[in-house]
Structure formats: C-alpha cells, structure tokens
Design an enzyme around this catalytic site. Structure first.
Site, PDB file in Angstrom:
ATOM      1  N   TYR A 115       9.639 -30.388  -6.169  1.00  0.00           N
ATOM      2  CA  TYR A 115      10.602 -29.462  -5.567  1.00  0.00           C
ATOM      3  C   TYR A 115      11.887 -29.686  -6.345  1.00  0.00           C
ATOM      4  O   TYR A 115      12.323 -30.839  -6.475  1.00  0.00           O
ATOM      5  CB  TYR A 115      10.879 -29.810  -4.105  1.00  0.00           C
ATOM      6  CG  TYR A 115       9.871 -29.312  -3.098  1.00  0.00           C
ATOM      7  CD1 TYR A 115       9.470 -27.983  -3.070  1.00  0.00           C
ATOM      8  CD2 TYR A 115       9.354 -30.181  -2.144  1.00  0.00           C
ATOM      9  CE1 TYR A 115       8.566 -27.534  -2.119  1.00  0.00           C
ATOM     10  CE2 TYR A 115       8.453 -29.738  -1.191  1.00  0.00           C
ATOM     11  CZ  TYR A 115       8.069 -28.420  -1.186  1.00  0.00           C
ATOM     12  OH  TYR A 115       7.182 -27.972  -0.246  1.00  0.00           O
ATOM     13  N   ASP A 163       7.589 -21.529  -3.626  1.00  0.00           N
ATOM     14  CA  ASP A 163       7.379 -20.548  -2.557  1.00  0.00           C
ATOM     15  C   ASP A 163       8.183 -20.830  -1.295  1.00  0.00           C
ATOM     16  O   ASP A 163       8.119 -20.070  -0.336  1.00  0.00           O
ATOM     17  CB  ASP A 163       5.880 -20.420  -2.211  1.00  0.00           C
ATOM     18  CG  ASP A 163       5.232 -21.750  -1.880  1.00  0.00           C
ATOM     19  OD1 ASP A 163       5.955 -22.758  -1.774  1.00  0.00           O
ATOM     20  OD2 ASP A 163       4.000 -21.798  -1.735  1.00  0.00           O
ATOM     21  N   HIS A 172       1.151 -21.883   0.452  1.00  0.00           N
ATOM     22  CA  HIS A 172       1.583 -23.123   1.097  1.00  0.00           C
ATOM     23  C   HIS A 172       0.768 -23.374   2.377  1.00  0.00           C
ATOM     24  O   HIS A 172       1.281 -23.900   3.359  1.00  0.00           O
ATOM     25  CB  HIS A 172       3.070 -23.037   1.432  1.00  0.00           C
ATOM     26  CG  HIS A 172       3.865 -24.269   1.153  1.00  0.00           C
ATOM     27  ND1 HIS A 172       4.692 -24.397   0.073  1.00  0.00           N
ATOM     28  CD2 HIS A 172       3.965 -25.444   1.836  1.00  0.00           C
ATOM     29  CE1 HIS A 172       5.290 -25.589   0.118  1.00  0.00           C
ATOM     30  NE2 HIS A 172       4.855 -26.245   1.178  1.00  0.00           N
TER      31      HIS A 172
HETATM   32  C1  LIG Z   1       1.784 -31.136   6.320  1.00  0.00           C
HETATM   33  C2  LIG Z   1       1.866 -30.397   5.029  1.00  0.00           C
HETATM   34  C3  LIG Z   1       2.855 -30.756   4.119  1.00  0.00           C
HETATM   35  C4  LIG Z   1       2.939 -30.080   2.904  1.00  0.00           C
HETATM   36  N1  LIG Z   1       3.874 -30.477   2.003  1.00  0.00           N
HETATM   37  C5  LIG Z   1       3.947 -29.869   0.791  1.00  0.00           C
HETATM   38  C6  LIG Z   1       4.872 -30.311  -0.185  1.00  0.00           C
HETATM   39  O1  LIG Z   1       5.624 -31.257   0.019  1.00  0.00           O
HETATM   40  N2  LIG Z   1       4.882 -29.646  -1.362  1.00  0.00           N
HETATM   41  C7  LIG Z   1       4.047 -28.581  -1.634  1.00  0.00           C
HETATM   42  O2  LIG Z   1       4.096 -28.012  -2.725  1.00  0.00           O
HETATM   43  N3  LIG Z   1       3.149 -28.165  -0.723  1.00  0.00           N
HETATM   44  C8  LIG Z   1       3.068 -28.785   0.469  1.00  0.00           C
HETATM   45  N4  LIG Z   1       2.136 -28.370   1.385  1.00  0.00           N
HETATM   46  C9  LIG Z   1       1.219 -27.265   1.037  1.00  0.00           C
HETATM   47  C10 LIG Z   1      -0.054 -27.795   0.367  1.00  0.00           C
HETATM   48  O3  LIG Z   1       0.201 -28.260  -0.922  1.00  0.00           O
HETATM   49  C11 LIG Z   1      -1.128 -26.698   0.258  1.00  0.00           C
HETATM   50  O4  LIG Z   1      -0.552 -25.578  -0.346  1.00  0.00           O
HETATM   51  C12 LIG Z   1      -1.740 -26.295   1.611  1.00  0.00           C
HETATM   52  O5  LIG Z   1      -1.852 -27.414   2.457  1.00  0.00           O
HETATM   53  C13 LIG Z   1      -3.120 -25.697   1.393  1.00  0.00           C
HETATM   54  O6  LIG Z   1      -3.625 -25.183   2.573  1.00  0.00           O
HETATM   55  P1  LIG Z   1      -4.658 -25.975   3.540  1.00  0.00           P
HETATM   56  O7  LIG Z   1      -3.847 -26.988   4.269  1.00  0.00           O
HETATM   57  O8  LIG Z   1      -5.174 -24.885   4.402  1.00  0.00           O
HETATM   58  O9  LIG Z   1      -5.716 -26.609   2.668  1.00  0.00           O
HETATM   59  C14 LIG Z   1       2.037 -29.027   2.609  1.00  0.00           C
HETATM   60  C15 LIG Z   1       1.048 -28.674   3.521  1.00  0.00           C
HETATM   61  C16 LIG Z   1       0.957 -29.355   4.723  1.00  0.00           C
HETATM   62  C17 LIG Z   1      -0.134 -28.963   5.685  1.00  0.00           C
END
Ligand SMILES: Cc1cc2nc3c(=O)[nH]c(=O)nc-3n(C[C@H](O)[C@H](O)[C@H](O)COP(=O)(O)O)c2cc1C
Length: 488
Positions: free
Chosen positions: A236, A265, A358
């Site tokens: 980020y 995003d 995301h």
């Molecule tokens: C609790 C949580 C924290 C997340 N934190 C980040 C993050 O710090 N950076 C990021 O690029 N995506 C983050 N994501 C998004 C994930 O990288 C990913 O895009 C997403 O979890 C995929 O969907 P799914 O949970 O249905 O597999 C996060 C997702 C969750 C559920």
C-alpha cells in the site's frame, strides 16, 4: 535498565494529545503514531493511559510495536500486576471472545474450505469474524464473487487417460505445486496462530507461495526470516513515500521476495458495515479520551472509513515509473476491475495484474472477479498473453481454480479461507492446500485434463449464464447528457 513506570503515571497520559499505552509490560508513547495506525487511531485512543495488551496481541506479533516505534517513544516498563482490577478487563474481554477450543471440530473432520469458516466461528471473537468475513456495504460483490463462479459450468471430456495429472506451475521464478497463492491479508494474526509467520511456513510446506501485506502483524524482517525461500509482497503506498521506499528496500534486500503487488483498489477505506457495527459499539467505551471520532455518523459507525490513515489516495499511474526507479522486482497492480485499466497497466509496462475487488471489500457492486477475467478475454486478450494475470475473490473449490486457469489466469489467490484456517495453526494452512490440491486434481480428471497449465482451455467451460453480464466498452445506449440549456 529501562525506567520503571507506575500505573498512576501511565493513567495521566490518556488523551489524543498525550497518549501512552502499556503493551506486554512495556509503556509506549503513541501520540504521534496513533494517526498513522493502519487499523485507525481509535482503537489506540480507547486504551489511552491503560493496558492494551490483549487487544494488541489479538492482531500483532509481540515485537511489532517495539520495532515500529522510535526508541524515544518507549517510556519504560510497568509491572502488569500494577493495573487495578477494572483495567485488567481487557484480558477478560479477550477471554470472553476467544471461545473454548473444545467446541471446535477436529481438523480431520474439515473436508472443504467452508468448513474452516464454520469452525472459525467456534474459536474467533465476533469482532475477528466480522473483520475477516465482512465485505463493503451490502456484501453484494463479496457474495457475487462466489455466485458468478457457481454460474460457470464445466464441460467434462471423457476417455482421456487421467491416471496421472500435473498441477505444477512457475510464478516469477518460483516453482509452485499448484497455481494458488495466499492472498495478502493485513493483520493476519487476527485469524490466529502466528498470522503471517504461520502462512509462510504453511505455504512452503504445501508448495505454494504467500503474499504478505504492508499492514502485517509482524515486522517484515521476522516474516522474511520465517520464509524459507520465497514470498510475494503487497504494497500500500504510504502518504509518507519514504516509508514505502524503506519497505521496498528492506524486502528486496532479502532476496526472497519474487514480486511486488501494489494494491490500488482502496484509495480510501470503504464502508465495512459488519466491522463498523462492532467497532462503533466499542467506541462508546472510549472514556475520557479526546478524539474527533465519537462512534457514529449519518452513514453508520464510520470508524473503518476514518482509518484510511496511511494510504496515499493521490496515487495515479505515475506510480509505476516511480516503483520502477526503486526496484527491479516485478511489479503487479492489484485491484484491476476493468479491461480499460488492464490495458493501461499493460501499456505502462507492468509485469502483471491482479484482477481483484479485494474480496468484495472495496467498491460494493464492483464486478465479480471471474467476470473481470471474462471481460479481458472479450476486450483485451493480448493482456492475458503478455502479462501474468492473477485473480482472487470468492475462490473456494478446486474447480473454481480450474475455471480461472481455463480463462487464462496464471494463478489464483485465496484470502479468507487461509485466515480461517489459522485457528488450526500451520496444520490448518497445509490442510487448505491439501484440500485444494485434491479438488483441483479431481476436477481435472473429471474434465479430461492431465496437465493443468498446458491443457486448460475455455472449451472446458460453459459461460453462457454469465456472458450477458460482460459489458461492452461503451454503454449500449446511454449517453452522457450534456444540457443544451441552463437549469431552470
Ligand atoms: C481480513 C482481510 C484483510 C485483507 N487485507 C488486505 C491487505 O492488507 N492488502 C490487500 O491488498 N488486500 C487485502 N485483502 C484482500 C485480499 O488480498 C484478497 O483480495 C481477498 O481476500 C480475496 O477474496 P477471498 O477472501 O474471497 O478469497 C484482505 C482481505 C481480508 C479478508
């Protein structure tokens, strides 16, 4: 010899302008840091002048605070027994939330990825479940990620001698047993065990790769130490670019990071209502702390939205040359949701993109991830053939991964399922990988594929039920209205 701080001294520093907290027997001055806290300042304000150990330990590794703060902010040590009974309530709060592990099903009884989510409800707090499970607003995109995958059918071919199958692939020089990676999830310790450290060990044992996030629960050097060979890093971009530069330098120097996924995003933290409801209730107990956030606005709890803190919302495509000037590591843009942006990333010379909404945590009503892949197939297939195209969001079955590979994805990321598996530690993470391996191999055999990356082809899937959802580049009939007379 660290100075000893007594409770009455700590308790005096309880305002946003003068904010001390105690964590695991050490006292820190958080006044400057609180505003930039990735989880928002309010959770720190709440513990001003008090013991924050339980809340801290739920989401962070023990050394993160010490390593993140300048030594001048370490005010001394405090004897945890010095806290009066009522302020030891933090521990009680956690005890109430972390339910008895006996209620939890045994790992042997977990046979698919949804079982992990179900099991996590037995061991994680309601707050942790809301933080992990929630999407934005009405969770439309979060749920559509899965329903779109469920609306794509397989077209099994028979009599193909599928005795032996091969699921291996290569991603940025890393040999993977499966085209699968652990998607970056900030504060992974919220899911349990040692968060990112457990992910690194589990990914290595299971033959896949983990992408650790900028807001990780552990300092990067500890994560890299726990990484036997390889990892990906999610960036980020910090408003204070110096911090991003330092992070890139540190992870690149390790020689273990194979690529950087820069997430674009969420230039602001969206409205995550499941999460906000719980946080806003907690905000009511922010006592005696001067903070501009009072626990609610017309749109809801509003706390998550106000925690965008450190992310630079002024980022534009000039970011790519800037990153290029800092590192020779491959750069991927995470959060691409249209063919137009996929083309721009391609023309800017990115090494790849991650099609992602995301996990439904960015713009609610953004398209389901698998449909973005179809959009690229329709409008810019050249992007798929000349860059690594990763995808994540709602993938829960081996067959889902096979579908994405048939549509040209290089690899598929999973976020929540891995977080929920942390309740079982490294064994849980490895179990997720084993389940996916078994399901991918079975789907391949049932469809008549023997080498996934070689054989996968759109002819193995039927997308008729979702094809009408793939947009044309211009709206078929609606035009931008330019008024030809002044408003009345
Ligand atoms: C609790 C949580 C924290 C997340 N934190 C980040 C993050 O710090 N950076 C990021 O690029 N995506 C983050 N994501 C998004 C994930 O990288 C990913 O895009 C997403 O979890 C995929 O969907 P799914 O949970 O249905 O597999 C996060 C997702 C969750 C559920």
């Amino acid at each position: 010899m660290p100075k000893s701080v007594d409770y009455s001294e700590l308790a005096k520093h309880d305002s946003a302008e003068d904010l001390w907290i105690a964590v695991n027997g050490e006292v820190y001055d958080m006044t400057e840091f609180a505003q930039g806290h990735p989880g928002g300042p309010d959770v720190i304000y709440k513990y001003g002048g008090n013991d924050a150990s339980s809340a801290y330990n739920e989401a962070h590794g023990p050394s993160l605070i010490r390593k993140s703060l300048d030594v001048k902010f370490h005010m001394g040590s405090i004897d945890p027994k010095a806290f009066p009974k009522q302020s030891q309530g933090n521990t009680k709060e956690t005890d109430e939330k972390i339910k008895e592990s006996e209620e939890r099903p045994s790992l042997d009884s977990i046979i698919n990825l949804d079982d992990f989510e179900q099991a996590a409800t037995k061991s994680l707090s309601a707050k942790a479940m809301a933080f992990i499970g929630g999407g934005s607003n009405d969770n439309i995109t979060r749920d559509a990620n899965r329903s779109a995958l469920n609306n794509i059918w397989l077209r099994p071919r028979v009599m193909k001698n599928v005795k032996n199958v091969n699921t291996t692939t290569t991603l940025f020089g890393a040999q993977l047993d499966l085209p699968v990676y652990i998607a970056p999830t900030g504060g992974a310790r919220t899911g349990g065990a040692e968060g990112e450290l457990t992910f690194d060990r589990g990914a290595a044992a299971g033959g896949i790769i983990h992408c650790f996030a900028t807001p990780s629960s552990y300092p990067y050097d500890e994560i890299l130490e726990a990484t036997p060979e390889r990892a990906l890093f999610q960036l980020y971009v910090n408003k204070d670019r110096v911090q991003s530069e330092a992070a890139i330098q540190k992870i690149a120097a390790s020689g273990k990071v194979k690529a950087i996924l820069v997430t674009v995003d969420v230039p602001v933290v969206p409205k995550r209502e499941d999460d906000e409801r719980i946080k806003s209730n907690e905000a009511i107990v922010i006592a005696g702390v001067k903070t501009t956030v009072t626990g609610g606005d017309k749109k809801g709890g509003g706390l998550a939205r106000q925690s965008s803190g450190f992310i630079d919302s002024s980022v534009d495509w000039s970011l790519i040359p800037w990153l290029r000037s800092l590192t020779s590591l491959p750069v991927l843009v995470k959060g691409i949701q249209t063919a137009e942006d996929a083309r721009i990333a391609h023309s800017m010379g990115c090494d790849g993109i991650v099609l992602s909404n995301h996990g439904g945590r960015a713009a609610d009503h953004a398209p389901p991830a698998i449909l973005i892949l179809l959009e690229l197939q329709k409008h810019c297939p050249e992007v798929l053939s000349s860059m690594e195209v990763l995808v994540d969001g709602g993938f829960r079955r081996g067959a889902d991964i096979v579908k994405a590979v048939c549509l040209g994805a290089s690899a598929v990321g999973l976020g929540r399922s891995f977080l929920f598996s942390l309740s079982y530690g490294q064994e849980g993470v490895e179990r997720v990988i084993d389940i996916l391996r078994d399901e991918i191999e079975t789907a391949m055999r049932l469809c008549g594929m023997t080498d996934l990356m070689r054989d996968a082809h759109p002819r193995f899937i039927n997308t008729n039920r979702v094809d009408q959802l793939i947009p044309e580049e211009e709206h078929p009939y609606a035009k931008k209205i330019v008024r030809d007379r002044p408003r009345l």
